[in-house]
Design a protein around this motif. Structure first.
Motif, PDB file in Angstrom:
ATOM      1  N   PRO A  86      19.212 -22.836 -37.298  1.00  0.00           N
ATOM      2  CA  PRO A  86      20.312 -23.351 -38.433  1.00  0.00           C
ATOM      3  C   PRO A  86      21.893 -22.841 -38.400  1.00  0.00           C
ATOM      4  CG  PRO A  86      18.191 -22.310 -39.159  1.00  0.00           C
ATOM      5  CD  PRO A  86      18.286 -21.994 -37.844  1.00  0.00           C
ATOM      6  N   LEU A  87      22.158 -21.580 -37.850  1.00  0.00           N
ATOM      7  CA  LEU A  87      23.478 -21.402 -37.545  1.00  0.00           C
ATOM      8  C   LEU A  87      24.001 -22.221 -36.688  1.00  0.00           C
ATOM      9  CD1 LEU A  87      25.745 -19.249 -38.408  1.00  0.00           C
ATOM     10  CD2 LEU A  87      25.001 -18.058 -36.700  1.00  0.00           C
ATOM     11  N   LEU A  88      23.367 -22.502 -35.498  1.00  0.00           N
ATOM     12  CA  LEU A  88      24.045 -23.196 -34.588  1.00  0.00           C
ATOM     13  C   LEU A  88      23.851 -24.638 -34.662  1.00  0.00           C
ATOM     14  CD1 LEU A  88      23.171 -20.675 -31.768  1.00  0.00           C
ATOM     15  CD2 LEU A  88      25.158 -20.677 -33.169  1.00  0.00           C
ATOM     16  N   GLY A  89      23.068 -25.260 -35.575  1.00  0.00           N
ATOM     17  CA  GLY A  89      22.866 -26.701 -35.675  1.00  0.00           C
ATOM     18  C   GLY A  89      21.919 -27.237 -34.853  1.00  0.00           C
ATOM     19  N   ALA A  90      20.836 -26.329 -34.349  1.00  0.00           N
ATOM     20  CA  ALA A  90      20.099 -26.734 -33.581  1.00  0.00           C
ATOM     21  C   ALA A  90      18.850 -26.910 -34.140  1.00  0.00           C
ATOM     22  CB  ALA A  90      20.141 -25.755 -32.237  1.00  0.00           C
ATOM     23  N   SER A  91      17.845 -27.853 -33.731  1.00  0.00           N
ATOM     24  CA  SER A  91      16.340 -27.642 -34.228  1.00  0.00           C
ATOM     25  C   SER A  91      15.600 -27.391 -33.085  1.00  0.00           C
ATOM     26  CB  SER A  91      16.040 -29.231 -34.479  1.00  0.00           C
ATOM     27  OG  SER A  91      16.059 -29.876 -33.207  1.00  0.00           O
ATOM     28  N   GLY A  92      14.263 -27.353 -33.713  1.00  0.00           N
ATOM     29  CA  GLY A  92      13.392 -26.833 -32.706  1.00  0.00           C
ATOM     30  C   GLY A  92      12.846 -25.300 -33.005  1.00  0.00           C
ATOM     31  N   GLU A  93      11.667 -24.704 -32.299  1.00  0.00           N
ATOM     32  CA  GLU A  93      11.283 -23.472 -32.468  1.00  0.00           C
ATOM     33  C   GLU A  93      11.529 -22.611 -31.294  1.00  0.00           C
ATOM     34  OE1 GLU A  93       9.354 -20.042 -33.463  1.00  0.00           O
ATOM     35  OE2 GLU A  93       9.911 -21.715 -35.074  1.00  0.00           O
ATOM     36  N   SER A  94      11.977 -21.406 -31.572  1.00  0.00           N
ATOM     37  CA  SER A  94      12.368 -20.597 -30.390  1.00  0.00           C
ATOM     38  C   SER A  94      11.070 -20.302 -29.642  1.00  0.00           C
ATOM     39  CB  SER A  94      12.898 -19.335 -31.028  1.00  0.00           C
ATOM     40  OG  SER A  94      14.341 -19.449 -31.600  1.00  0.00           O
ATOM     41  N   THR A  95      11.251 -20.129 -28.508  1.00  0.00           N
ATOM     42  CA  THR A  95      10.248 -19.470 -27.507  1.00  0.00           C
ATOM     43  C   THR A  95      10.364 -18.087 -27.215  1.00  0.00           C
ATOM     44  OG1 THR A  95      11.333 -20.109 -25.496  1.00  0.00           O
ATOM     45  CG2 THR A  95       9.751 -21.878 -26.412  1.00  0.00           C
ATOM     46  N   ILE A  96       9.107 -17.526 -26.835  1.00  0.00           N
ATOM     47  CA  ILE A  96       9.342 -15.990 -26.605  1.00  0.00           C
ATOM     48  C   ILE A  96      10.187 -15.993 -25.368  1.00  0.00           C
ATOM     49  CG2 ILE A  96       7.107 -16.000 -25.300  1.00  0.00           C
ATOM     50  CD1 ILE A  96       8.783 -13.158 -27.651  1.00  0.00           C
ATOM     51  N   GLY A  97      10.030 -16.715 -24.329  1.00  0.00           N
ATOM     52  CA  GLY A  97      10.751 -16.537 -22.983  1.00  0.00           C
ATOM     53  C   GLY A  97      12.256 -16.746 -23.404  1.00  0.00           C
ATOM     54  N   GLY A  98      12.746 -17.806 -24.070  1.00  0.00           N
ATOM     55  CA  GLY A  98      14.144 -17.892 -24.670  1.00  0.00           C
ATOM     56  C   GLY A  98      14.580 -16.619 -25.213  1.00  0.00           C
ATOM     57  N   VAL A  99      13.815 -16.200 -26.237  1.00  0.00           N
ATOM     58  CA  VAL A  99      14.128 -14.845 -26.763  1.00  0.00           C
ATOM     59  C   VAL A  99      14.732 -13.741 -25.722  1.00  0.00           C
ATOM     60  CG1 VAL A  99      13.371 -12.793 -28.049  1.00  0.00           C
ATOM     61  CG2 VAL A  99      12.994 -15.256 -28.837  1.00  0.00           C
ATOM     62  N   VAL A 100      13.891 -13.497 -24.656  1.00  0.00           N
ATOM     63  CA  VAL A 100      13.920 -12.617 -23.559  1.00  0.00           C
ATOM     64  C   VAL A 100      15.245 -13.038 -22.851  1.00  0.00           C
ATOM     65  CG1 VAL A 100      13.060 -11.759 -21.463  1.00  0.00           C
ATOM     66  CG2 VAL A 100      11.637 -11.811 -23.288  1.00  0.00           C
ATOM     67  N   ALA A 114      16.850  -2.916 -28.177  1.00  0.00           N
ATOM     68  CA  ALA A 114      16.920  -4.458 -27.744  1.00  0.00           C
ATOM     69  C   ALA A 114      15.506  -5.117 -27.140  1.00  0.00           C
ATOM     70  CB  ALA A 114      18.149  -4.714 -26.882  1.00  0.00           C
ATOM     71  N   ALA A 115      15.665  -6.451 -27.259  1.00  0.00           N
ATOM     72  CA  ALA A 115      14.637  -6.995 -26.298  1.00  0.00           C
ATOM     73  C   ALA A 115      14.135  -6.373 -25.220  1.00  0.00           C
ATOM     74  CB  ALA A 115      14.793  -8.527 -26.483  1.00  0.00           C
ATOM     75  N   ARG A 116      15.478  -6.126 -24.369  1.00  0.00           N
ATOM     76  CA  ARG A 116      15.052  -5.540 -23.206  1.00  0.00           C
ATOM     77  C   ARG A 116      14.507  -4.329 -22.987  1.00  0.00           C
ATOM     78  NH1 ARG A 116      20.947  -5.706 -22.506  1.00  0.00           N
ATOM     79  NH2 ARG A 116      20.521  -7.435 -20.901  1.00  0.00           N
ATOM     80  N   ASP A 117      14.686  -3.481 -24.243  1.00  0.00           N
ATOM     81  CA  ASP A 117      14.059  -2.360 -24.410  1.00  0.00           C
ATOM     82  C   ASP A 117      12.474  -2.271 -24.536  1.00  0.00           C
ATOM     83  OD1 ASP A 117      16.465  -0.668 -23.935  1.00  0.00           O
ATOM     84  OD2 ASP A 117      17.097  -1.590 -26.031  1.00  0.00           O
ATOM     85  N   ALA A 118      11.883  -3.433 -25.076  1.00  0.00           N
ATOM     86  CA  ALA A 118      10.422  -3.607 -25.461  1.00  0.00           C
ATOM     87  C   ALA A 118       9.601  -4.514 -24.032  1.00  0.00           C
ATOM     88  CB  ALA A 118      10.534  -4.314 -26.509  1.00  0.00           C
ATOM     89  N   LEU A 119      10.607  -5.012 -23.255  1.00  0.00           N
ATOM     90  CA  LEU A 119      10.199  -5.790 -22.292  1.00  0.00           C
ATOM     91  C   LEU A 119       9.564  -4.811 -20.964  1.00  0.00           C
ATOM     92  CD1 LEU A 119       9.988  -8.851 -21.423  1.00  0.00           C
ATOM     93  CD2 LEU A 119      11.881  -8.524 -20.277  1.00  0.00           C
ATOM     94  N   LEU A 150      16.876  -6.882 -15.702  1.00  0.00           N
ATOM     95  CA  LEU A 150      18.022  -7.733 -15.195  1.00  0.00           C
ATOM     96  C   LEU A 150      17.745  -9.300 -15.840  1.00  0.00           C
ATOM     97  CD1 LEU A 150      20.373  -7.795 -13.448  1.00  0.00           C
ATOM     98  CD2 LEU A 150      18.790  -8.523 -11.664  1.00  0.00           C
ATOM     99  N   MET A 151      16.245  -9.481 -16.075  1.00  0.00           N
ATOM    100  CA  MET A 151      16.167 -10.811 -16.586  1.00  0.00           C
ATOM    101  C   MET A 151      16.418 -10.878 -18.249  1.00  0.00           C
ATOM    102  SD  MET A 151      15.288 -12.752 -13.840  1.00  0.00           S
ATOM    103  CE  MET A 151      14.558 -14.159 -14.907  1.00  0.00           C
ATOM    104  N   ALA A 152      16.054  -9.841 -18.916  1.00  0.00           N
ATOM    105  CA  ALA A 152      16.575  -9.771 -20.084  1.00  0.00           C
ATOM    106  C   ALA A 152      18.193 -10.093 -20.309  1.00  0.00           C
ATOM    107  CB  ALA A 152      16.178  -8.649 -21.031  1.00  0.00           C
ATOM    108  N   GLY A 153      18.619 -11.230 -20.958  1.00  0.00           N
ATOM    109  CA  GLY A 153      19.856 -11.636 -21.131  1.00  0.00           C
ATOM    110  C   GLY A 153      20.549 -12.475 -20.050  1.00  0.00           C
ATOM    111  N   SER A 154      19.661 -12.991 -18.893  1.00  0.00           N
ATOM    112  CA  SER A 154      20.050 -13.453 -17.823  1.00  0.00           C
ATOM    113  C   SER A 154      20.381 -14.908 -18.202  1.00  0.00           C
ATOM    114  CB  SER A 154      19.096 -13.467 -16.444  1.00  0.00           C
ATOM    115  OG  SER A 154      17.946 -13.846 -17.038  1.00  0.00           O
ATOM    116  N   ARG A 155      19.977 -15.592 -19.086  1.00  0.00           N
ATOM    117  CA  ARG A 155      20.156 -16.883 -19.800  1.00  0.00           C
ATOM    118  C   ARG A 155      19.669 -18.030 -18.452  1.00  0.00           C
ATOM    119  NH1 ARG A 155      23.009 -17.275 -24.404  1.00  0.00           N
ATOM    120  NH2 ARG A 155      23.658 -14.958 -25.213  1.00  0.00           N
ATOM    121  N   GLY A 156      18.889 -17.742 -17.867  1.00  0.00           N
ATOM    122  CA  GLY A 156      18.291 -18.711 -17.058  1.00  0.00           C
ATOM    123  C   GLY A 156      19.101 -18.835 -15.680  1.00  0.00           C
TER     124      GLY A 156
END
Length: 359
Positions: A86-100, A114-119, A150-156
């Protein structure tokens, strides 16, 4: 392209003739050119052991499904993933891979990490179309590249996640929020620093306009009651706190999703800085803001095209344009940029991965 399993994902990447943009739920937008590679087909629970506090799940699984599964067993992801659609004006449902991939971490990061600490493990496909596994289904030491972190925050940019494994936390039996209503940013940052430095195990510290500072405590009911009382005494020098229990969870959801700024027109900027610098930065920006992480995270909306970095300077940290023309992160220091380029050359020698933000 929407591969349904890891084999199809690897084949799609090997056969790609041009650049690809990795997209999960489409909640964070996309930048760059290339064909969209949709990861939502890579979904489903691979392993869930509540007694071991361990979850392994396909990267394209909707975040809502993961949270519902864990809630049914009285568990949760400790880093409190948030939704910025809603903040970024995007629709859809977040995926867990996208969160990572975006290392999305909510207000509880100040205590749980952070997310990387739980991964604890990942599977992904690199730019050659090769499947790589790192980490595992239990916590252990690693050698060589710590690819999980390294993959946490790598943004693909290094590869496409196909599977992620987490260590979990029990859900809190009770929570309460101390509200310091009406105090400004300067007093709020001082109050949050005092609270986070106290022995009362504060699991959230933020500030919202029109409300004031917020301090969260979680745990067993008797423990929360005791700590709320003692922390309230400590906060008296800033303001007389009000205790919120029934509406506590909703307050922190609004803070994590930056709800007060949803309807503000303009560019959305996200600053990660030293908390002590927050009052000066906010004063120089002179626009509506929301603070999280004790003042270490600043969300601001500025007129389109504004150079927020120049306005906020000087500051230690980085600023990212999250919504606007030319969404981009803070320019990296030369040494960091050189290291990043070397990593991308290693994992994506063909240069087919652009920056994917569609988590």
């Amino acid at each position: 392209m929407r591969p349904q399993d890891e084999r199809e994902l690897a084949a799609a990447i090997r056969d790609a003739a041009g650049p690809l943009r990795v997209q999960g739920g489409g909640t964070r937008g996309l930048v760059g050119a290339g064909e969209v590679l949709d990861t939502t087909g890579l979904c489903g629970v691979r392993l869930y052991e509540p007694a071991a506090l361990t979850l392994v799940v396909g990267a394209g699984t909707p975040l809502a499904e993961v949270e519902a599964l864990l809630a049914g067993e009285g568990q949760r992801l400790g880093f409190e993933p948030v939704r910025w659609g809603p903040l970024l004006g995007a629709s859809g449902e977040s995926t867990i891979g996208g969160v990572v991939a975006a290392n999305v971490s909510g207000p509880r990061r100040v205590r749980a990490g952070a997310a990387r600490d739980a991964l604890i493990g990942v599977r992904f496909v690199d730019g050659r179309g090769e499947v790589i596994k790192s980490g595992g289904r239990v916590m252990k030491n690693v050698t060589g590249y710590d690819l999980v972190k390294l993959m946490a925050g790598s943004r693909g940019r290094l590869g496409v996640l196909s599977e992620v494994a987490f260590k979990l936390m029990p859900a809190a039996a009770s929570e309460a929020t101390l509200l310091l209503e009406g105090i400004g940013v300067g007093d709020a940052v001082a109050a949050m620093a005092a609270a986070l430095g106290s022995p009362y195990e504060v699991s959230g510290a933020g500030w919202m306009p029109g409300l004031g500072a917020m301090l969260r405590l979680e745990g067993l009911a008797e423990s929360v009651g005791y700590r709320v009382g003692r922390l309230g005494e400590l906060m008296q020098r800033f303001a007389t706190p009000r205790i919120e229990r029934a509406g506590s969870a909703a307050l922190w959801r609004d803070l994590g999703e930056v709800a007060p700024l949803h309807h503000c027109a303009g560019d959305v900027w996200r600053f990660s800085v030293k908390p002590s610098e927050a009052p000066g930065i906010v004063a120089r920006l002179g626009v509506p803001v929301v603070l999280d992480w004790g003042g270490g995270l600043i969300w601001a909306v500025l007129p389109e095209g504004t150079n927020a970095r120049a306005m906020a300077a000087p500051y230690s940290g980085h600023a990212t344009l999250m919504r606007g023309c030319g969404v981009a992160s803070e320019p990296e220091a030369p040494g960091v940029a050189e290291l990043g380029e070397a990593l991308r050359a290693k994992f994506d020698p063909r240069g087919i991965f652009g920056e994917g933000l569609g988590a």
